[in-house]
Design an enzyme around this catalytic site. Structure first.
Site, PDB file in Angstrom:
ATOM      1  N   PRO A  15      47.333  31.922 -35.918  1.00 32.02           N
ATOM      2  CG  PRO A  15      45.583  31.871 -34.386  1.00 32.02           C
ATOM      3  CD  PRO A  15      46.750  32.704 -34.824  1.00 32.02           C
TER       4      PRO A  15
ATOM      5  CB  CYS B 175      41.674   9.205 -63.359  1.00 33.79           C
ATOM      6  SG  CYS B 175      42.179   7.793 -64.368  1.00 33.79           S
TER       7      CYS B 175
END
Length: 443
Positions: free
Chosen positions: A293, A363
């Site tokens: 996990p 951006c």
């Protein structure tokens, strides 16, 4: 919709979000934003749930934390303290584990393109097991181990042909995958044959992984059934009995309303039952079970705290609010279309008053964290806490636009511990080299 609070999160008498007994407004003042916050008690609780569920089955097991989800030395230390093993997939993750003093015999090395340098590093360290992904790696690993006069433990990664109900980009158990030896076309059996001929590889068994963010147990049962049939074929035709079966990870967590993960013990019991029933029916010694996990250990224990900056409203269309982070600290919405829930950490009791879309500062038009989030009317300077960012956020963070990666703090019992420093502007250029020919001429 009321706020869903994970782990030790609560809203205190000031109306502020609190995690691990720490007020997030105080954390913002001390450590700045963006800031990754990890609920340490919640991580430990998850680790113990896995371990205790397996102990209750009476089977031999290893619960290996998949460090690709979130790899820092402090997390390796917690994994050791909670009796976990550790999966690594690069020399960087291995180095992190070694620097943290993690027991090498409990380290497993994964990856579909391990370099000779990485393999040598892992052999020299004496790690517990390599998960071999392809024939080239198999030959290379054997040769490098032979050069050092060593024999190394291996599992062969096989693709069982079970496709989990998950996003295409994170589904790895189907036939068409970059990972592993295919079970259906005979490649996996040939890989076993080849491994058994190599004198410096000790074959423990096989590994399979069917995907991520899985909310049911049927896929694990199907995978175990196929792996068991394969194990019997290998025993009957090649005389090799597997001592280890690794069924991977992929246990889901709740990111947003509608996600319905099962209790961790339900996954464990389903896997154990499938192993016992299939191998007992074949008169086969019950192998040791390994799982790995990652997300389910740390995903919903993590929260990212941002400061809201600018706003942009397009009448009749949408209102954007921008935060001081984005895809540089959480690329998952851009990669997978991942969804998140969030609250104003400094005004957590205020009633929702508007629908906004949370934009990042990179951006890129695609730098969007959350679409159509219900919030109180927010102002510049408010703190936005985005939940369930513990897995694959810091791990995937980048310096795009030369934005500095955030700090990471662990919180527990009212104490915040800095485990990763915020990058500085100096850090951004520390590896840059300006050749003499490009320097300004001096008069």
């Amino acid at each position: 919709m009321s706020t869903y609070l994970h782990g030790t999160s609560q809203i205190n008498n000031k109306g502020h979000l609190e995690i691990g007994g720490c007020d997030l407004t105080d954390l913002a003042k001390e450590y700045g934003t963006p800031l990754y916050i990890v609920d340490e008690a919640f991580v430990r609780q998850r680790a113990r749930e896995f371990v205790e569920a397996f102990r209750a089955t009476g089977l031999k097991f290893q619960v290996a934390y998949a460090s690709k989800a979130f790899s820092v030395m402090a997390m390796c230390a917690i994994a050791e303290q909670e009796d976990l093993s550790l999966d690594v997939v690069s020399d960087g993750e291995l180095y992190t584990a070694l620097q943290a003093g993690f027991p090498v015999e409990r380290i497993h090395f994964h990856g579909n393109n391990k370099t000779p340098e990485e393999i040598n590093m892992a052999i020299d360290a004496g790690i517990g097991c390599f998960v071999v992904d392809n024939f080239i790696e198999m030959s290379l690993l054997n040769a490098l181990a032979a050069d050092k006069g060593k024999t190394v433990n291996v599992l062969l990664r096989i693709t069982p042909g079970v496709e989990a109900h998950t996003h295409d980009f994170i589904s790895t158990g189907q036939q068409d995958s970059k990972f592993g030896f295919d079970l259906g076309n005979g490649t996996a059996f040939r890989a076993i044959e080849e491994t058994l001929k190599l004198g410096n590889l000790n074959l423990l068994g096989v590994h399979s992984h069917i995907g991520s963010q899985i909310f049911e147990v049927d896929g694990f049962g199907m995978a175990v059934d196929k792996v068991a049939k394969f194990a019997v074929k290998v025993r009957d035709e090649l005389g090799k009995t597997f001592s280890v079966i690794n069924v991977g990870g992929g246990f889901g967590i709740r990111y947003v309303e509608g996600d319905s993960p099962l209790p961790l013990s339900t996954y464990v019991n389903a896997i154990a039952d499938a192993i016992i029933s299939n191998f007992t029916a074949a008169s086969y010694p019950t192998p040791e079970i390994w799982i790995e996990p990652g997300r389910s250990m740390v995903g919903d224990a993590g929260t990212t705290l941002y400061t809201i900056g600018t706003h942009k409203e397009i009448p009749g269309v949408r209102k954007y609010i921008a935060v001081d982070g984005g895809m540089t600290d959480n690329p998952r919405p851009a990669l997978y279309g991942s969804k998140y829930e969030a609250v104003l950490a400094n005004r957590a009791n205020d009633a929702n008053a508007e629908t906004v879309t949370v934009a990042g500062k990179a951006c890129e038009s695609g730098d969007m964290l959350i679409w159509d989030l219900e919030l109180p009317k927010s102002e510049s300077g408010d703190l936005l806490a985005v939940f369930c960012t513990g897995a694959y956020n810091y791990a995937m963070a980048s310096n795009y636009n030369r934005i500095r990666r955030p700090a990471v703090v662990f919180v527990k019992d009212g104490e915040a511990s800095l485990v990763v420093k915020r990058e500085t502007l100096e850090d951004i250029v520390v590896n840059d080299v300006l050749p003499q020919r490009l320097r300004k001429a001096t008069v």
